[in-house]
Structure formats: C-alpha cells, structure tokens
Design an enzyme around this catalytic site. Structure first.
Site, PDB file in Angstrom:
ATOM      1  N   ARG A  14       0.854  -1.248  -0.137  1.00  0.00           N
ATOM      2  CA  ARG A  14       0.000   0.123   0.033  1.00  0.00           C
ATOM      3  C   ARG A  14       0.817   1.225   0.049  1.00  0.00           C
ATOM      4  O   ARG A  14       0.991   1.959  -0.962  1.00  0.00           O
ATOM      5  CB  ARG A  14      -0.994   0.033   1.139  1.00  0.00           C
ATOM      6  CG  ARG A  14      -2.039   1.057   1.083  1.00  0.00           C
ATOM      7  CD  ARG A  14      -1.853   2.468   1.547  1.00  0.00           C
ATOM      8  NE  ARG A  14      -1.120   2.581   2.845  1.00  0.00           N
ATOM      9  CZ  ARG A  14      -0.596   3.614   3.403  1.00  0.00           C
ATOM     10  NH1 ARG A  14      -0.655   4.648   2.572  1.00  0.00           N
ATOM     11  NH2 ARG A  14      -0.292   3.489   4.837  1.00  0.00           N
ATOM     12  N   ASP A  15       1.637   1.558   1.017  1.00  0.00           N
ATOM     13  CA  ASP A  15       2.290   2.678   1.088  1.00  0.00           C
ATOM     14  C   ASP A  15       3.562   3.096   0.230  1.00  0.00           C
ATOM     15  O   ASP A  15       3.863   3.809  -0.385  1.00  0.00           O
ATOM     16  CB  ASP A  15       2.846   3.116   2.600  1.00  0.00           C
ATOM     17  CG  ASP A  15       3.216   4.489   3.036  1.00  0.00           C
ATOM     18  OD1 ASP A  15       2.946   5.488   2.164  1.00  0.00           O
ATOM     19  OD2 ASP A  15       3.716   4.691   4.234  1.00  0.00           O
ATOM     20  N   HIS A 211       3.353   3.995  12.943  1.00  0.00           N
ATOM     21  CA  HIS A 211       3.698   3.827  11.484  1.00  0.00           C
ATOM     22  C   HIS A 211       4.850   4.652  11.420  1.00  0.00           C
ATOM     23  O   HIS A 211       4.863   5.990  11.546  1.00  0.00           O
ATOM     24  CB  HIS A 211       2.735   4.253  10.760  1.00  0.00           C
ATOM     25  CG  HIS A 211       2.681   4.399   9.070  1.00  0.00           C
ATOM     26  ND1 HIS A 211       2.590   3.204   8.336  1.00  0.00           N
ATOM     27  CD2 HIS A 211       3.514   5.324   8.468  1.00  0.00           C
ATOM     28  CE1 HIS A 211       3.054   3.707   6.964  1.00  0.00           C
ATOM     29  NE2 HIS A 211       3.318   4.996   7.240  1.00  0.00           N
ATOM     30  N   HIS A 213       8.605   6.443   9.514  1.00  0.00           N
ATOM     31  CA  HIS A 213       9.260   6.463   8.347  1.00  0.00           C
ATOM     32  C   HIS A 213      10.852   6.838   8.513  1.00  0.00           C
ATOM     33  O   HIS A 213      11.135   7.301   9.788  1.00  0.00           O
ATOM     34  CB  HIS A 213       8.820   7.675   7.549  1.00  0.00           C
ATOM     35  CG  HIS A 213       7.693   7.467   6.540  1.00  0.00           C
ATOM     36  ND1 HIS A 213       6.993   8.394   5.712  1.00  0.00           N
ATOM     37  CD2 HIS A 213       6.561   6.701   6.814  1.00  0.00           C
ATOM     38  CE1 HIS A 213       6.069   7.869   5.139  1.00  0.00           C
ATOM     39  NE2 HIS A 213       5.522   6.826   5.946  1.00  0.00           N
ATOM     40  N   CYS A 244       4.990   8.736   1.949  1.00  0.00           N
ATOM     41  CA  CYS A 244       3.666   9.573   1.688  1.00  0.00           C
ATOM     42  C   CYS A 244       3.606  10.722   0.409  1.00  0.00           C
ATOM     43  O   CYS A 244       4.495  11.477   0.357  1.00  0.00           O
ATOM     44  CB  CYS A 244       3.412  10.400   3.015  1.00  0.00           C
ATOM     45  SG  CYS A 244       1.695  11.299   2.791  1.00  0.00           S
ATOM     46  N   ASN A 253       9.351   4.384   4.228  1.00  0.00           N
ATOM     47  CA  ASN A 253       9.008   3.817   5.357  1.00  0.00           C
ATOM     48  C   ASN A 253      10.260   3.017   5.770  1.00  0.00           C
ATOM     49  O   ASN A 253      11.147   2.857   5.369  1.00  0.00           O
ATOM     50  CB  ASN A 253       7.970   2.483   4.981  1.00  0.00           C
ATOM     51  CG  ASN A 253       6.808   2.963   4.699  1.00  0.00           C
ATOM     52  OD1 ASN A 253       6.446   3.043   3.477  1.00  0.00           O
ATOM     53  ND2 ASN A 253       5.913   3.551   5.371  1.00  0.00           N
TER      54      ASN A 253
END
Lengths: 312, 312
Positions: A14-15, A211, A213, A244, A253
């Site tokens: 996803r990310d 979450h 980064h 993002c 990430n």
C-alpha cells in the site's frame, strides 16, 4: 519481552506502491504477498480503497484482498480514506480497515480534502457499517493519527489537539488509534511522549501500533523507543519502498528487513524467517525494474554466528 | 537528561580517513577540525600514531595534533596502537590516547599483530609513561574493547572474556575502557547487556563511551540504547566517512550530523550548532572529490519548526 509479541505489519503493497509511479502487475503483488506471508509476516496492508484515478497503482486492491484472504493466518489490512472506501473494503473481506486522520488540518484538507469534523463523520459512518455486520465478519477498525509528529505545512501540532482527535476517533467507534510519522519528523523522545499522551488519553489497549518513516535516519531508533514504550505493532515496508506522496521529501518507510533483523537480534520474536524475508526482495526487483530498494542488513549480511530470537 | 551532558566525539579525521585510499591534504584536515570545533564539537580524534607506511593517510598526525591543540576548549584525541605510538602522541601533546584491544584474539593478531597479553603489556608501558609526566600534562588514557559485539573472524566473543579484558586494561593503568562495535554487529539489546556487564565489572565511571558503526542500519538505535544505559560519549564521523579496514564490510561510522540531530531533537544538549555542523561537509566534499558522504538529515533537511535542545 514475551515470545512472538511483536507484530511487523508490512505496508509496502500500500504505502510503498502508492508513492511510486510504476504500477506493479497484479500477479507480482500476489507473489509478493504470498512469499512474505510464507516468510512469517502475519499482517500485510495490501492496498487502499481510493478512486482508481487518484491512485492507479492500487486500482486492483479488491483483487489483491481476495488473493490475500486465501492465505491462512494472514491478517489482511487496507487503508480506507472514507466510508465509501470502507464499504468496498468490507465487501472485499478485509480483516482490518485503517482510516487516516491528519492531525494537521491543513494536511487533512490537502491530503483527504476533508476537515477534521468531516473525517470524524466518516469514522462514525464506518463504525456504524461495521456494527451492522454479524460479529464474526466485523473487521478491526483503526483511526490513524497522521502527521502526529509534525507537518511539513504546519510544523508541530499541539499535543492537546492530537489527544482530542484520538478521543474523537475512539468516540466515533474506532477499535483503536495508531500513531503515524507521515513526515519523518519523529524522534525517540517525541515517540515516547506521544505514546504516553495517547495511552493516558484513550487507554493503553487503544494504542498498540505505530507507523514510522526513516526520512531522517531515525526510523529504527524510533521503533526501539516505541517498543520500549510498550507498543507491539510496527509498520514497515520491504526494501523501504514508498512513503507519503503528499508530504514532500517524506518518502521512506522503515525497512522491513532491517526492522526484523533488529528485533530478532535483540531476542524479540517476530515469527519471521529472515533469510526467507530477504529473498522476497527479488520479486520487487524483478517487478519494478529501476526502482531503488533500500536496506542495510541485506547489503551487509547477517553477523557471523547470528542467532535469531528463537535460539537466544 | 541534564544540559550538555552528551559529548559527541568526532572520529572522522582518524577512523574516516584511515579507511579510504585518498589522502586528505593537511590544510583540509586543519580546516575540517577548525570548522567542526567552531560548530561546537568538543572532542575530535584527529589521527593515529601508526607507521606512515601502514596508514599514509594519517602520516601527518603530529602536525594535525599541533594544529588542533591551538583550538581553545577542544579535547584532542588520538589512537595509539602501542607504546611507541603513545610516546609520539604524548610528545605531540594529545589530550587523550586510545589504545584498541580486539577482544577477539584472532582479530587482534590480524589487526595489531599482537596477542591479548602483548596488548596488555603495551597498556602497562603507556600507563607508566603517563604516570611519569607532571600531573597537568597527563593525557586521558582509554583502552578500547574492539570487536566487543562480535568478530567477522570469530563470531560472538564470550562475555566472560570481554569482562576479563576490561579488568586487565584497568589493572594495566587505563583511566577508562570503551566499547567498540568494530564490525557493526551490535544491536540495542547487546549494547545494553555489554554496558551493564562492563560497568558491573570495572565500575560505571570506567565506562562512559561507545564507538558504533552503522553497517547494519542499527547505529542510531544502538546509540539510543547506549544513552538510555547511561553512557555520555558517543563516537561518530562527519558524513559517515570511514570504518575499520580490517573488518571486511564493516565500513560506516554513525553519521555525526544524524546523531547530533537525534540528540538535539530529543532535547539532549550536544553543544553543537546543527547548521554550522552541516556546513562542514563542504570541506570534506571539496577535499575528497568522488568520496561518498552519507547522512539522512542533510538530505531531508530539518523538520519545519524544529527546535534544538536549548529551546525545548
């Protein structure tokens, strides 16, 4: 640390994929998820139910969910920007829905085109939708506090605002809130401070995941701080793919391979077979030619005489 | 954390330069040290007193020490492989001598061509040399436990062996021992465990510093663990230059810029002006064309609204 208590939640499909322009073929996504689950990863965020015109890279999320659901023991997570996305996610059979709420309202308007109040209304609608399902079909519903460690547009966000939004998400019917360092601004002290703040506000059971980064190199130090503070779910992305797209310079990430290595080296069980995990990079490299993959441990190799947590 | 309690010890002019083939001109070394001290770095390991034929990159160490000694408030550290090097270091006027002792005897033989017993004899000779000086001219003398977190040749080294060697170094007359992750094998749990072991063995005052590498990406997480465990001196290298030439694949000190950013972001005072520190990279880039410089914070930039520790 008790055995198997840390859950690495892979968010690359996803990310990672949403932040690159190349579109990974559905077959490669399936192969990635299958291989990473086989390596012992127990939760994967496989996509996002957003309009295909906004993120064509994730247009096949329903099919990806359907495939991931065939893998025994895998928790299939998806991101949903609103109630409409949640409806599609529920229909597809996702086990976990994450609704992002940018604690920076400027970022919320820019990213989701919604005010805080509007996002909370979406959360209520999603919670109502879930409550209407038979108990055994209800997905876990998380409200994710995005830009919690600061915003590239607004800078630091007041603690009181973050705490209030966490309360509002829980009151709206979320099962849990999560902390998200969307912009790569977190440091170990702010990680500890915000975890304490949110747990003091909504209860320790209502915050278990973060979450992070690695934009400014502190990703694993922040993960360690979160672990020390009692969190048990850590998001990361294989090969460090992604970030993002709405936060300039905020890509990256934390790397699943490096995180899993750190935890296993520390004697914290992840359930992951490191060599099998490292091998999954080949699928990404072949499906996304030219796309950079990150990670230290795969470049340097495991230490001589390395013992994973099970053998400590 | 009390104000100004963490000392970042810059090791780039020694550990960084010894691991690359290019030779930095003396003028550039002087400019680097002057600029980094002006940015607030209070200790710099400026070179190593080894035979010039072994490390031509550091052949001008005596001149570098002489220059660094003109900078008010700067602690001028050097590495010495033996008593002969210590004699030269004392003559040059160094404030701190570090004698490495590889806790892996295989590594010791390969690196310094000496058994453990022989290195301890060198430590005794150096301590005697220092004791013969007037009290106000005695440099601080540290015995550094290299490969403490594992060796690329032997693998893990037994705790009992490391503790014994720490005791022997202190008994030989060292003021202090240091822990060194020469091979980039450390993880936050092993950092905590070894700090406790050594402090329990030789006393907390006899272990205040650690030398970490970022070979496997855990450098800053390990630094956080060391800080949490009470250490107050952290080695790092500007631009991540360097590593240990005798440990294959072990290059990469932790990056001074990223470490200073992490600490200041956490509210831990380093005494360093971050922008002034970042600007010193230009000197390295110009003096070492083509040499890779590392670091996340200089690539991503400080967070919007960032406050250093003094303004927390």
């Amino acid at each position: 640390m008790a055995a198997g208590d840390v859950l690495i939640s892979e968010v690359g499909p996803r990310d990672g994929l949403q932040s690159i322009t190349a579109i990974m073929p559905l077959a490669a996504k399936k192969a990635w998820i299958t291989a990473e689950a086989a390596a012992g990863v127990r939760e994967i965020e496989v996509g996002s139910f957003v309009p295909a015109k906004l993120l064509p890279q994730l247009a096949d999320t329903a099919e990806v969910v359907a495939h991931a659901k065939t893998i025994p023991g895998l928790a299939v997570a998806v991101l949903v920007p609103n109630a409409r996305g949640a409806e599609a996610a529920i229909q597809a059979g996702a086990d976990k829905l994450t609704l992002p709420l940018s604690v920076s309202e400027t970022h919320s308007l820019r990213n989701l085109r919604r005010t805080h109040a509007q996002v909370i209304e979406e959360a209520k609608a999603i919670a109502a939708m879930i409550a209407a399902l038979p108990p055994d079909r209800r997905p876990h519903f998380e409200g994710s506090l995005s830009t919690a460690f600061g915003c590239t547009l607004e800078g630091p966000i007041p603690d009181s605002q973050i705490a209030r939004l966490a309360e509002e998400l829980m009151a709206a019917g979320c099962d849990e809130v999560g902390l998200s360092d969307t912009t790569g601004y977190a440091d170990p002290a702010s990680v500890r401070r915000l975890i304490k703040l949110i747990r003091d506000t909504v209860g320790a059971d209502a915050l278990t995941g973060i979450h992070l980064h690695n934009t400014r190199g502190l990703g694993l130090a922040n993960a360690l701080a979160a672990l020390d503070a009692g969190l048990t779910t850590l998001d990361s992305s294989l090969g460090g793919l992604g970030g993002c797209p709405f936060a300039p310079g905020a890509s990256g990430n934390i790397v699943t391979e490096d995180l899993a290595f750190m935890l296993e080296a520390m004697g914290v069980r992840t359930g992951i077979d490191l060599d099998a995990l490292f091998a999954v990079r080949t699928i990404l490299a072949e499906a996304l030619p030219g796309e950079p993959l990150y990670g230290f441990i795969t470049a340097a190799g495991l230490p001589l005489g390395f013992k994973p947590a099970d053998h400590h």
